[in-house]
Design a protein around this motif. Structure first.
Motif, PDB file in Angstrom:
ATOM      1  N   ALA A   1     -13.964  97.052  58.554  1.00 29.63           N
ATOM      2  CA  ALA A   1     -13.633  97.294  57.144  1.00 29.63           C
ATOM      3  C   ALA A   1     -14.454  96.344  56.275  1.00 29.63           C
TER       4      ALA A   1
ATOM      5  N   THR B   1     -14.866  95.341  52.071  1.00 29.91           N
ATOM      6  CA  THR B   1     -14.409  95.570  50.701  1.00 29.91           C
ATOM      7  C   THR B   1     -15.549  95.277  49.732  1.00 29.91           C
TER       8      THR B   1
ATOM      9  N   ARG C   1     -15.296 101.349  57.353  1.00 26.27           N
ATOM     10  CA  ARG C   1     -14.153 101.719  56.519  1.00 26.27           C
ATOM     11  C   ARG C   1     -14.292 100.898  55.239  1.00 26.27           C
TER      12      ARG C   1
ATOM     13  N   LEU D   1     -13.601  99.786  51.309  1.00 26.58           N
ATOM     14  CA  LEU D   1     -12.630  99.746  50.207  1.00 26.58           C
ATOM     15  C   LEU D   1     -13.349  99.418  48.907  1.00 26.58           C
TER      16      LEU D   1
ATOM     17  N   THR E   1     -14.195 106.063  53.146  1.00 26.47           N
ATOM     18  CA  THR E   1     -14.049 105.259  51.936  1.00 26.47           C
ATOM     19  C   THR E   1     -12.647 105.474  51.382  1.00 26.47           C
ATOM     20  N   SER E   2     -12.149 104.452  50.693  1.00 27.37           N
ATOM     21  CA  SER E   2     -10.835 104.579  50.078  1.00 27.37           C
ATOM     22  C   SER E   2     -10.685 103.559  48.962  1.00 27.37           C
ATOM     23  N   ASP E   3      -9.795 103.866  48.020  1.00 24.47           N
ATOM     24  CA  ASP E   3      -9.431 102.842  47.034  1.00 24.47           C
ATOM     25  C   ASP E   3      -8.029 102.310  47.330  1.00 24.47           C
ATOM     26  N   ASP E   4      -7.556 102.586  48.542  1.00 27.66           N
ATOM     27  CA  ASP E   4      -6.250 102.083  48.964  1.00 27.66           C
ATOM     28  C   ASP E   4      -6.460 101.141  50.165  1.00 27.66           C
ATOM     29  N   ALA E   5      -5.987  99.897  50.008  1.00 29.73           N
ATOM     30  CA  ALA E   5      -6.297  98.874  51.013  1.00 29.73           C
ATOM     31  C   ALA E   5      -5.754  99.245  52.395  1.00 29.73           C
TER      32      ALA E   5
ATOM     33  N   ALA F   1      -7.937 101.794  54.026  1.00 30.88           N
ATOM     34  CA  ALA F   1      -9.244 101.250  54.441  1.00 30.88           C
ATOM     35  C   ALA F   1      -9.110 100.335  55.661  1.00 30.88           C
TER      36      ALA F   1
ATOM     37  N   GLN G   1      -4.281  92.593  49.683  1.00 34.69           N
ATOM     38  CA  GLN G   1      -5.100  92.884  50.866  1.00 34.69           C
ATOM     39  C   GLN G   1      -4.534  92.208  52.119  1.00 34.69           C
TER      40      GLN G   1
END
Ligand code: NAX
Length: 327
Positions: A8, A10, A39, A41, A70-74, A77, A112
């Motif tokens: 992951a 970020t 993954r 974030l 991809t995600s905007d949710d921790a 991700a 996070q």
């Protein structure tokens, strides 16, 4: 080929992310035989830019890259991740006080930390690059009490690498000839680059360079290097920060070379008088996915005084985030 590893990252749409993702996908972190699933974030407003980065990752046709999510949710991700590189952070905006910066990042790293605890793999290891890196790591660790403390680390490898480069340039040696460089303390202007235990092609560095050069040039050049890069490039270190993040994570997972050590910010065990629980930089060796602080080094009087000052700064940061209820 071994099974793929979930990594992951970020802040994937940022400038460090832009260099870091390609290096990971090329195998520079996990090695040439280990496929990787990225993954990533990001914050919602950067998701579109991130899509462009993902398109470029696809276009690089890197054989080890199995998948990119991809995600905007921790929690999404971090799901199943074995390694989390926490690069994204809130930069200091105009008129923002240090306390505001700690509070803004405190919210990010608390969220996070919780998400890592809830969603990451049991083998999760965390590297915090986003500033203030040491205190952000402390906050994330506090929010994730079920993850062992020693799995949270922060990046001082860029400072370590800068110190290697300065000593190599001064002595005319190659970076590869230098062993046992150390950076102590906080990743900030108070950091303590220390060459008193270093060797250059087997000769003690202290026999090759003047004390005055160490005090007047080496230490300030390394500590101010970030500002010098901003002045020259118009933006902060990116490729070198990505490279250092790779070095840090690679050595942690795959081990430090025999006879050498590296610098990592880790949760203090009380070694060298650094109060237990602070995330501070130490000389460490790594083997089998675990770090250990190199114990028993004699600290030169100058170095000891500088380490005390840097650790005092870390304690002050901890006191501030305690007041904010973050740790
Ligand atoms: P950028 O501003 O280019 O990128 C940061 C990215 O993080 C942005 O795309 C932003 O949308 C994203 N982000 C912000 N909050 C987020 C969140 N809550 N979740 C996910 N993503 C989020 O900065 P960049 O130059 O890439 O630097 C990133 C961080 O590294 C900064 O905090 C910077 O200060 C720090 N650095 C740390 C270094 C170290 O040695 N420890 C050296 C280099 C760098 O200065």
């Amino acid at each position: 080929m071994t099974s793929p590893v979930d990594v992951a990252v970020t802040g994937g749409a940022g400038q460090i992310g832009y260099a870091l993702l390609f290096r990971i996908a090329a195998g520079d972190l996990l090695g040439p035989d280990v496929p990787v699933r990225l993954r990533i974030l990001e914050v919602p407003q950067a998701m579109q830019a991130l899509e462009g980065v993902v398109m470029e990752l696809q276009d690089a046709a890197l054989p080890l890259l199995e998948d990119v999510e991809t995600s905007d949710d921790a929690a999404t991700a971090f799901s199943g991740a074995s390694l989390a590189l926490l690069v994204g952070a809130r930069p200091r905006g105009p008129g923002m006080e240090r306390g505001d910066l700690l509070a803004a990042n405190g919210a990010i790293f608390t969220e996070q930390g919780r998400a890592l605890q809830d969603a990451a793999g049991d083998d999760i290891r965390i590297v915090v690059t986003g500033n203030p890196a040491n205190t952000n790591a402390l906050i994330a660790a506090s929010a994730a009490p079920d993850i062992p403390r020693e799995r949270f680390t922060a990046l001082t490898r860029l400072d370590h690498n800068r110190a290697l480069a300065q000593l190599a340039a001064r002595t005319g040696a190659r970076v590869a000839d230098i062993r046992r460089m150390t950076v102590w303390g906080n990743h900030s202007a108070t950091q303590v680059p220390d060459l008193t235990h270093a060797t250059v092609a087997g000769t003690p560095a202290t026999e090759l360079v003047e004390r005055s050069w160490v005090r007047e040039s080496f230490v300030p050049t390394v500590a101010q290097r970030g500002a010098a890069i901003i002045a020259a490039r118009g933006s902060s270190s990116a490729a070198s920060a990505a490279s250092a993040t790779i070095d840090h994570a690679r050595d942690w997972l795959r081990g430090t070379p025999e006879g050498d050590w590296t610098s990592m910010s880790v949760v203090s065990t009380g070694a060298y008088g650094v109060p237990e629980g602070l995330v501070s930089s130490f000389p460490v060796t790594c083997a089998d996915g675990a770090w250990s602080i190199v114990e028993g080094l004699e600290l030169d009087a100058d170095v000891a005084a500088q380490v005390r000052a840097s650790v005092d700064e870390l304690e002050a940061e901890r006191a501030q985030v305690r007041e904010l209820g973050l740790v």
